[in-house]
Motif scaffolding. Structure first.
Motif, mmCIF file in Angstrom:
data_model
loop_
_atom_site.group_PDB
_atom_site.id
_atom_site.type_symbol
_atom_site.label_atom_id
_atom_site.label_comp_id
_atom_site.label_asym_id
_atom_site.label_seq_id
_atom_site.Cartn_x
_atom_site.Cartn_y
_atom_site.Cartn_z
ATOM 1 N N PHE A 527 1.095 -1.365 -0.123
ATOM 2 C CA PHE A 527 0.270 0.183 -0.049
ATOM 3 C C PHE A 527 0.593 1.107 0.160
ATOM 4 N N ASN A 629 -7.150 0.858 10.986
ATOM 5 C CA ASN A 629 -8.777 1.062 10.143
ATOM 6 C C ASN A 629 -9.761 -0.395 11.240
ATOM 7 N N PRO A 635 -4.859 -1.765 2.967
ATOM 8 C CA PRO A 635 -5.237 -1.235 1.644
ATOM 9 C C PRO A 635 -4.517 -2.103 0.954
#
Length: 718
Positions: A527, A629, A635
């Motif tokens: 990410f 998160n 991600p």
């Protein structure tokens, strides 16, 4: 699956084998020719394909050959020793051994050892070793004594490891066995005492060995009928110290323990061994091939005329004395797989097609079945195929590709491979891919300058290959330090051994950043670490608990004092990735790989401490990003999961904690990991409390559903 083919007699002449059999069978300078030394005065050169002798040489009456004749692969000459001290050297043109080169040595010779790529070695009965050239320069030089009195050399083996000669010989004294390992690049001689373990009364009947990058796997067949294995390090940490090695049981009761004839053991490849002896259920001697990996018997052949208990193998041929004649039994050992070990590996071959038994086409029956369901589409497909065949060249693309692999340049091979992959998949697609990668890898071994990197990457991405089908692929990639190909293998191969996974991890952690910047690797799992806006928001909300973990919260006074001394360094550590993105992509491939904790932990201990610390810092960084998160995920496309991150942190600490804890630069990291674990324990404790309340509510809900149409309920909440 291994198989033994039909045997044939190499020599119908009765050899002077005696009760102890032949002195030896050795490879000549040509692959199809072998030197056979009998137990008397004669050396015979045989050509196996013609099944006939090419030459014969004998010493004079009254003299006796005392060690097997060997070939000097550097000169093509033959060497033999008679009467323990007299060395003779000759070639194919010589007729009489009495008139060839002669050198009388000062000490008795045990064996002459010769392999491709180096000069022959002379091993004396006292344990000293000399190179042939140095010995011929001064034949009467003093030979030192290496082994103790009454110690006798029982078995020897000569290897080439990393282009350096390595000699191992086993000695016996009063029932005790010792292993000596001689490294000729460093002139280091190491001694080991071989311990029997629980079975103290057994006698070792036969030895064999194989070698890898770190260990010599010494296998022994004992009088109890079992095969044992001892791992001997090639590079010991303390060569001067006499260390003890305990053998472990590899096979149980492969031959009869009370056999009257001799038994023999030889390793064929990394997965198979050949055993010569009488099985438990029969009195006749048998030759059998066993699978080491799956502990199964693959094939067996009875030898009714009996043997001398001696077994040699070269190439794909096994040599032995069957009765009084020298017999050759060809064998084949396929790549070891579970299907092959269980006898369920099937091979189909259509007329006019070339099929290699290592690779099986599982799709042909399905396609035939689908075509048979509808006759009308089948006719249209048949007509279309006839039109296509008429337009195609005479040589099919698959055969054109296979012929190109063996002789053409890398660019030409790449062009032909693209053509083959561009056409619609044919029924023999899997077979051709397997043949192609096998041909490329064999050529890579034969030609060091040949390395078709792009072709190997394209073949890996076909989703046809696996590690068990082509183990040499990752071995060559490790030698070349090709991190891009290693990443592809980790992503596409589901059966990579833990040893190879750790070898990849070592390269991923040790390769320089400059080299990685020039390498093209798959970045899908990484990410964007440069999102500083989100990091600034996290710094402003340090009081908020994320996934039960607050980087600023800790009740350990000492930890607080140490961390508060350098708050800037801590902030940088928790918000910046400790590795560059390309290294992160490679490490993510390791995190996704399958492993068994039992087999992985020993290999993790071989990784340097500074690399372990770097990997832990990266894993800790990933954990912090997961905690940001609410979904506890990273991600990106196919990023590492939280479970994978935590599992690898535990694995690295279990394997290297005593080393890492002594490193000053790892102190802050260990404190952070301690706080991480402490906060997780606190979270799980609170969750356990909530679980009790949920269980009570669940019981109330079940009771409510079980009641009739009318009820009066009294709920006491406090």
């Amino acid at each position: 699956m291994a198989s033994l083919e039909e045997e044939f007699t190499l020599s119908s002449v009765v050899l002077s084998a005696g009760s102890e059999g032949l002195l030896g069978v050795e490879q000549s300078s040509k692959a199809d020719q072998f030197l056979v030394t009998d137990n008397g005065r004669t050396v015979i050169l045989y050509k196996v394909s013609d099944q006939k002798p090419l030459g014969s040489w004998s010493v004079k009456q009254g003299q006796i050959i005392t060690c097997p004749a060997v070939c000097n692969f550097q000169t093509g000459e033959y060497i033999v020793v008679h009467d323990n001290k007299v060395l003779r050297i000759w070639n194919n043109e010589d007729v009489n051994l009495d008139k060839v080169f002669k050198a009388t040595l000062s000490a008795e010779v045990c064996r002459i050892l010769s392999v491709q790529g180096t000069e022959p070695l002379v091993l004396f009965k006292e344990g000293a070793v000399r190179g042939l050239e140095a010995l011929l320069a001064e034949p009467q030089q003093k030979i030192e004594t290496v082994i103790s009195d009454e110690e006798v050399i029982k078995w020897t083996k000569f290897f080439i490891v990393f282009r350096h000669p390595v000699l191992i010989f086993i000695t016996e004294k009063h029932g005790n066995y010792f292993a000596y390992v001689q490294m000729f690049n460093s002139r280091v001689l190491s001694k080991y005492t071989l311990l029997f373990g629980q079975d103290e009364n057994s006698v070792i009947e036969s030895f064999t060995a194989s070698v890898d990058r770190k260990f010599i796997a010494l296998m022994s067949l004992s009088s109890d009928g079992c095969i044992y294995e001892t791992l001997i390090p090639i590079r010991p940490t303390d060569p001067e110290k006499n260390r003890s090695l305990v053998r472990s049981l590899l096979f149980k009761a492969v031959v009869s323990g009370n056999t009257q004839h001799g038994v023999a053991l030889t390793v064929l490849d990394q997965d198979h061994v050949a055993v010569l002896g009488s099985p438990l259920a029969a009195s006749k001697e048998c030759l059998s091939i066993w699978n080491i990996k799956f502990q199964t018997l693959h094939t067996s052949k009875e030898l009714p005329q009996g043997t001398s208990g001696q077994l040699w193998y070269y190439g794909e041929n096994l040599f032995m004395l069957h009765g009084r004649s020298l017999t050759v039994i060809p064998y084949k050992c396929e790549v070891s797989s579970l299907a092959g070990a269980l006898g369920k590996l099937k091979h189909s071959q259509d007329p006019g097609t070339h099929v290699t038994p290592h690779f099986v086409n599982w799709e042909t029956p399905q396609e035939c079945g689908l075509e048979a369901q509808n006759s009308e589409p089948s006719r249209r497909i048949l007509r279309r195929r006839k039109i296509e065949v008429s337009l195609q060249p005479e040589v099919p693309p698959s055969k054109q590709l296979l012929s190109t692999v063996m002789k053409d340049s890398e660019k030409h091979i790449e062009v032909e491979l693209r053509k083959f992959l561009a056409i619609k998949q044919t029924p023999d697609f899997h077979t051709v891919i397997g043949d192609t990668v096998t041909g490329l890898l064999e050529r890579c071994k034969a030609e060091p300058s040949f390395y078709p990197r792009n072709c190997l990457m394209q073949l890996t991405q076909t989703h046809v290959l696996s590690y068990s089908l082509c183990p040499d692929l990752m071995e060559i990639a490790l030698q070349k330090k090709d991190v891009q190909l290693l990443q592809l293998c980790l992503q596409h191969f589901p059966d990579i051994p833990e040893l190879v996974t750790c070898a990849c991890l070592k390269i991923f952690l040790s390769i320089a950043d400059d080299s990685l910047q020039e390498t093209d690797v798959n970045m899908e799992s990484v990410f964007d670490c440069s999102n500083s806006v989100h990091d600034e928001k996290m710094e402003e909300q340090t009081e908020i608990l994320q996934n039960g973990f607050n980087p600023e919260e800790d009740k350990c006074n000492k930890c607080d004092q140490e961390l508060n001394e350098k708050p800037q360094a801590k902030t940088k550590e928790t918000t910046s990735c400790p590795v560059i993105p390309k290294r992160a992509a490679l490490l993510n491939a390791i995190l996704h790989s399958a492993y068994s904790e039992t087999f992985l932990l020993p290999h993790l201990k071989d990784i340097p401490a500074q690399h372990i610390t770097l990997f832990l810092k990266y894993l800790y960084f990933l954990y912090l990003k997961c905690s940001e998160n609410a979904t506890l995920t990273l991600p990106g496309i196919h990023p590492p999961t939280l479970n994978q991150i935590m599992d690898w942190i535990c694995l690295l600490l279990d394997a290297n904690f005593t080393v890492v804890v002594m490193m000053p630069e790892a102190k802050r990291l260990l404190i952070n990991l301690y706080r991480l674990v402490k906060s997780q324990i606190s979270v799980y404790s609170e969750l356990n409390k909530i679980e009790v309340s949920f269980r009570e509510l669940q019981k109330l809900n079940q009771e409510k559903n079980n009641r009739g149409l009318y009820s009066i309920e009294v709920l006491e909440l406090f």
